[in-house]
Write an enzyme that holds these catalytic residues in place. Structure first.
Site, PDB file in Angstrom:
ATOM      1  N   GLU A 168      -3.394  10.050 -11.237  1.00 15.86           N
ATOM      2  CA  GLU A 168      -3.209   9.876 -12.676  1.00 15.86           C
ATOM      3  C   GLU A 168      -4.207   8.844 -13.195  1.00 15.86           C
ATOM      4  O   GLU A 168      -4.465   7.829 -12.553  1.00 15.86           O
ATOM      5  CB  GLU A 168      -1.783   9.422 -12.989  1.00 15.86           C
ATOM      6  N   GLU A 184      -3.902   3.517   1.568  1.00 16.35           N
ATOM      7  CA  GLU A 184      -4.218   3.697   2.982  1.00 16.35           C
ATOM      8  C   GLU A 184      -4.461   5.172   3.255  1.00 16.35           C
ATOM      9  O   GLU A 184      -3.570   6.007   3.028  1.00 16.35           O
ATOM     10  CB  GLU A 184      -3.069   3.194   3.865  1.00 16.35           C
ATOM     11  N   HIS A 196       2.168  11.190  -7.232  1.00 18.93           N
ATOM     12  CA  HIS A 196       0.775  10.799  -7.456  1.00 18.93           C
ATOM     13  C   HIS A 196       0.574   9.305  -7.244  1.00 18.93           C
ATOM     14  O   HIS A 196       1.537   8.547  -7.181  1.00 18.93           O
ATOM     15  CB  HIS A 196       0.337  11.175  -8.883  1.00 18.93           C
ATOM     16  N   HIS A 201       0.816  -1.223   0.000  1.00 19.91           N
ATOM     17  CA  HIS A 201       0.000   0.000   0.000  1.00 19.91           C
ATOM     18  C   HIS A 201       0.843   1.264   0.000  1.00 19.91           C
ATOM     19  O   HIS A 201       2.054   1.227   0.224  1.00 19.91           O
ATOM     20  CB  HIS A 201      -0.976   0.008   1.186  1.00 19.91           C
TER      21      HIS A 201
END
Length: 321
Positions: A146, A72, A100, A12
């Site tokens: 994105e 997260e 990003h 994550h």
């Protein structure tokens, strides 16, 4: 104790958010679902783990630690009621470093139109600038998301539908000062493979995509990232010349101004993996034995970004979470 880095997962990426309600609404609109929530009222924060979990998702039904491509969201109590609280999105100074997260979609035109129709803002629409095959939506805190296509843009331009069940949390981008040092670290220490390289000499930057699992095909479809169907990739962005500036430094997101917090690797054997990292002489932010939480560690990468290390509970149960 042994550990096999080929079994690691880029589990994550953590983002701090001001108001979990608005952030959850946005990411749920993108098709992600809440697959785990951890509450820490004594420390006054909650963690929300968002992932694609439809029957068409890569990790459908998996335990949260046995996945790639989770976002997260960290909420510190009270920020939603503070008019002066603002997240640093990582793309301007002070605080430039993280770039990003990226979602790959079945139909980029329809996916962007759906976001626009819902009232969400864009940093870059498909029609802006020269690059017509990527867009950047803005989440409620101003983080860049994105949007990339899983198919060539020409194949989807006349199709009006998009199916969020097929979306992927494709990659997380961080900027790095020296690509040789960072690539060596992520390959030799973290056990990742280099999946794809994009050079943009005219614009003065390179992109390096790393991850675990199978390699990407060498041939790329027109306007399509050949690893667009993947989850859990790490994109390192190098702007030419930063490695020559002794005083140049990126922001890790954990000192003020805060925003992005860390990426997280889930491993086959947490104790063995941390012993291996010790042998590799990593810089530690937190060893397993530090503090109260004995089931997480944090390694520092060459730019000072935090890398959390946790146990993949499917491979070896350790923690009741």
């Amino acid at each position: 104790m042994t550990t096999d880095p080929s079994k690691y997962k880029l589990n994550h990426s953590m983002l701090r958010v001001k108001d979990p309600k608005t952030s959850l609404t946005f990411y749920e609109f993108l098709g992600l679902k809440l697959v785990n929530k951890m509450e820490f009222p004594e420390a006054k924060f909650d963690l929300y783990f968002m992932a694609f979990d439809s029957p068409k998702a890569v990790s459908h039904g998996n335990h949260w630690s046995d996945r790639e491509g989770i976002i997260e969201l960290t909420h510190n109590y009270g920020t939603e009621n503070d008019p002066n609280y603002k997240i640093a999105n990582g793309n301007s100074n002070p605080g430039r470093g993280f770039g990003h997260v990226a979602i790959s979609v079945d139909n980029i035109q329809a996916a962007c139109q759906r976001l626009e129709d819902a009232g969400y803002k864009f940093q870059k629409k498909l029609t802006d600038g020269k690059m017509r095959h990527i867009a950047f939506a803005l989440d409620p805190d101003g983080y860049w998301v994105e949007i990339i296509g899983q198919k060539p843009i020409e194949e989807t331009e006349n199709v009006k539908e998009t199916d969020v069940r097929t979306y992927r949390m494709n990659h997380t981008m961080i900027r790095v000062k020296d690509p040789e040092i960072s690539l060596r670290f992520y390959k030799d220490v973290m056990g990742m493979d280099l999946k794809q390289v994009f050079e943009s000499k005219q614009s003065g930057f390179n992109l390096y995509f790393l991850g675990y699992g199978p390699s990407a095909p060498k041939d790329t479809a027109n306007g399509v990232n050949p690893v667009a169907d993947r989850e859990g990739l790490l994109e390192l962005t190098w702007n030419y010349g930063t490695e020559k500036d002794a005083n140049f430094k990126y922001h890790d997101g954990n000192s003020e101004p805060q925003g992005f917090g860390h990426i997280c690797i889930s491993v086959d054997d947490l104790d063995a993996a941390c012993s291996r990292f010790e042998e590799k002489k990593v810089d530690w932010k937190k060893r397993l034995t530090d503090g109260k939480m004995k089931n997480i560690a944090f390694v520092l990468d060459p730019d000072g970004y935090w890398i959390e290390v946790v146990q993949n509970e499917k491979l070896k149960p350790r923690s009741n979470w």
